[in-house]
Design an enzyme around this catalytic site. Structure first.
Site, PDB file in Angstrom:
ATOM      1  N   ARG A  65      -9.657   1.400   8.914  1.00 44.04           N
ATOM      2  CA  ARG A  65      -9.230   0.055   9.266  1.00 44.04           C
ATOM      3  C   ARG A  65     -10.235  -0.653  10.168  1.00 44.04           C
ATOM      4  O   ARG A  65     -10.036  -1.812  10.513  1.00 44.04           O
ATOM      5  CB  ARG A  65      -7.921   0.154  10.043  1.00 44.04           C
ATOM      6  CG  ARG A  65      -6.712  -0.407   9.333  1.00 44.04           C
ATOM      7  CD  ARG A  65      -5.535   0.051  10.165  1.00 44.04           C
ATOM      8  NE  ARG A  65      -4.378  -0.769  10.044  1.00 44.04           N
ATOM      9  CZ  ARG A  65      -3.314  -0.446   9.299  1.00 44.04           C
ATOM     10  NH1 ARG A  65      -3.325   0.614   8.543  1.00 44.04           N
ATOM     11  NH2 ARG A  65      -2.244  -1.223   9.310  1.00 44.04           N
ATOM     12  N   ARG A 121      -0.473  -8.592  13.401  1.00 47.39           N
ATOM     13  CA  ARG A 121      -1.037  -7.608  12.463  1.00 47.39           C
ATOM     14  C   ARG A 121      -1.933  -8.294  11.442  1.00 47.39           C
ATOM     15  O   ARG A 121      -2.963  -7.757  11.038  1.00 47.39           O
ATOM     16  CB  ARG A 121       0.083  -6.837  11.780  1.00 47.39           C
ATOM     17  CG  ARG A 121       0.632  -5.724  12.682  1.00 47.39           C
ATOM     18  CD  ARG A 121       2.042  -5.316  12.332  1.00 47.39           C
ATOM     19  NE  ARG A 121       2.190  -4.762  11.015  1.00 47.39           N
ATOM     20  CZ  ARG A 121       3.338  -4.756  10.333  1.00 47.39           C
ATOM     21  NH1 ARG A 121       4.420  -5.305  10.858  1.00 47.39           N
ATOM     22  NH2 ARG A 121       3.409  -4.215   9.146  1.00 47.39           N
ATOM     23  N   LYS A 161       0.823  -1.213   0.000  1.00 48.34           N
ATOM     24  CA  LYS A 161       0.000   0.000   0.000  1.00 48.34           C
ATOM     25  C   LYS A 161       0.863   1.271   0.000  1.00 48.34           C
ATOM     26  O   LYS A 161       0.607   2.183  -0.768  1.00 48.34           O
ATOM     27  CB  LYS A 161      -0.923   0.045   1.235  1.00 48.34           C
ATOM     28  CG  LYS A 161      -1.955  -1.059   1.292  1.00 48.34           C
ATOM     29  CD  LYS A 161      -2.911  -0.845   2.456  1.00 48.34           C
ATOM     30  CE  LYS A 161      -2.215  -0.876   3.811  1.00 48.34           C
ATOM     31  NZ  LYS A 161      -1.751  -2.209   4.239  1.00 48.34           N
TER      32      LYS A 161
HETATM   33  P1  ADP Z   1       0.842  -2.058   7.772  1.00 48.36           P
HETATM   34  O1  ADP Z   1      -0.234  -1.874   6.743  1.00 48.36           O
HETATM   35  O2  ADP Z   1       2.031  -2.766   7.210  1.00 48.36           O
HETATM   36  O3  ADP Z   1       0.366  -2.646   9.060  1.00 48.36           O
HETATM   37  P2  ADP Z   1       0.870   0.790   8.556  1.00 48.36           P
HETATM   38  O4  ADP Z   1       2.009   1.716   8.423  1.00 48.36           O
HETATM   39  O5  ADP Z   1      -0.360   1.099   7.758  1.00 48.36           O
HETATM   40  O6  ADP Z   1       1.461  -0.636   8.148  1.00 48.36           O
HETATM   41  O7  ADP Z   1       0.425   0.671  10.094  1.00 48.36           O
HETATM   42  C1  ADP Z   1       1.342   0.436  11.126  1.00 48.36           C
HETATM   43  C2  ADP Z   1       0.627   0.452  12.482  1.00 48.36           C
HETATM   44  O8  ADP Z   1       0.098   1.762  12.733  1.00 48.36           O
HETATM   45  C3  ADP Z   1      -0.581  -0.467  12.606  1.00 48.36           C
HETATM   46  O9  ADP Z   1      -0.210  -1.775  12.964  1.00 48.36           O
HETATM   47  C4  ADP Z   1      -1.386   0.240  13.716  1.00 48.36           C
HETATM   48  O10 ADP Z   1      -0.844   0.001  14.992  1.00 48.36           O
HETATM   49  C5  ADP Z   1      -1.158   1.697  13.400  1.00 48.36           C
HETATM   50  N1  ADP Z   1      -2.214   2.223  12.486  1.00 48.36           N
HETATM   51  C6  ADP Z   1      -2.044   2.676  11.210  1.00 48.36           C
HETATM   52  N2  ADP Z   1      -3.203   3.076  10.675  1.00 48.36           N
HETATM   53  C7  ADP Z   1      -4.159   2.864  11.628  1.00 48.36           C
HETATM   54  C8  ADP Z   1      -5.571   3.042  11.678  1.00 48.36           C
HETATM   55  N3  ADP Z   1      -6.258   3.525  10.630  1.00 48.36           N
HETATM   56  N4  ADP Z   1      -6.213   2.691  12.825  1.00 48.36           N
HETATM   57  C9  ADP Z   1      -5.547   2.214  13.884  1.00 48.36           C
HETATM   58  N5  ADP Z   1      -4.227   2.007  13.906  1.00 48.36           N
HETATM   59  C10 ADP Z   1      -3.523   2.329  12.789  1.00 48.36           C
END
Ligand code: ADP
Length: 194
Positions: A96, A152, A22
């Protein structure tokens, strides 16, 4: 006379499991379409780095592979979206949870814009784990270790996957195969967008 091609609003959502690519695609896609990229993961990591209140609250949650509370995320996204006129954004990693999707619908209706499309990047799980472990070696992200990765994935299945049905039912979902060279995947995404 105004240039409608520039003034037009656009809201793209990029969804997919951790490791689907992504972040990489979001960067290229936002550039190609003149969109402001809003990546909640990047924003949170920036808060952690700067040691803000939010960063301090988020750090241990992120390291455990859990989700940061909806209210914090929604407030963060709201503040960014409200800065945009016209709204031209690519949302990466948000929404999410069902609560986040509902909050986004409300926020967009307040701003009088609608979702252009929701892109789902699809990659099978063994490939996802392989990618995340190799990223761990390259970038050293503190949540890219095997235990956190597994969590995750579970969190994604449990909390985020139901959103796919939600957007499928609304007719906004576009499935894209996320396997293969980055630029090929980008072309596939462009092909399913209006
Ligand atoms: P990935 O898609 O590889 O998990 P991200 O950078 O999108 O990587 O997210 C890393 C972490 O940041 C998530 O595991 C979560 O803890 C937090 N996070 C990111 N976006 C959200 C969201 N929309 N709601 C809640 N937590 C989030």
């Amino acid at each position: 006379m105004t240039d409608s091609s520039v003034a037009q609003t656009e809201v793209l959502l990029l969804m997919g499991p951790p490791g689907a690519g992504k972040g990489t695609q979001a960067l290229k896609l936002a550039q190609a379409r003149g969109l402001h990229k809003l990546s909640t993961g990047d924003m949170l990591r920036d808060h952690v780095k700067r040691g803000t209140d939010l960063g301090r609250q988020a750090k241990s949650i992120m390291d455990a592979g859990e989700l940061v509370p909806d209210e914090l995320i929604i407030a963060m996204v709201r503040a960014e979206l409200e800065k945009q006129t016209p709204v031209r954004v690519l949302l990466d990693g948000f929404p999410r949870t069902a609560a986040q999707a509902e909050a986004l619908d409300r926020l967009l209706s307040e701003l009088q814009v609608s979702i252009t499309a929701v892109v789902l990047l699809e990659v099978q799980e063994d490939e996802l784990v392989k990618r995340l472990l190799s990223r761990a070696e390259r970038e050293g992200r503190s949540d890219d270790n095997e235990t956190t990765i597994r969590n995750r994935m579970q969190v994604y299945q449990r909390q985020t996957k139901p959103l796919i049905d939600y957007y499928q039912r609304s007719g906004q979902l576009r499935h894209v195969n996320g396997l293969g060279p980055v630029d090929e995947v980008l072309v596939r995404i462009a092909e399913v967008l209006p």
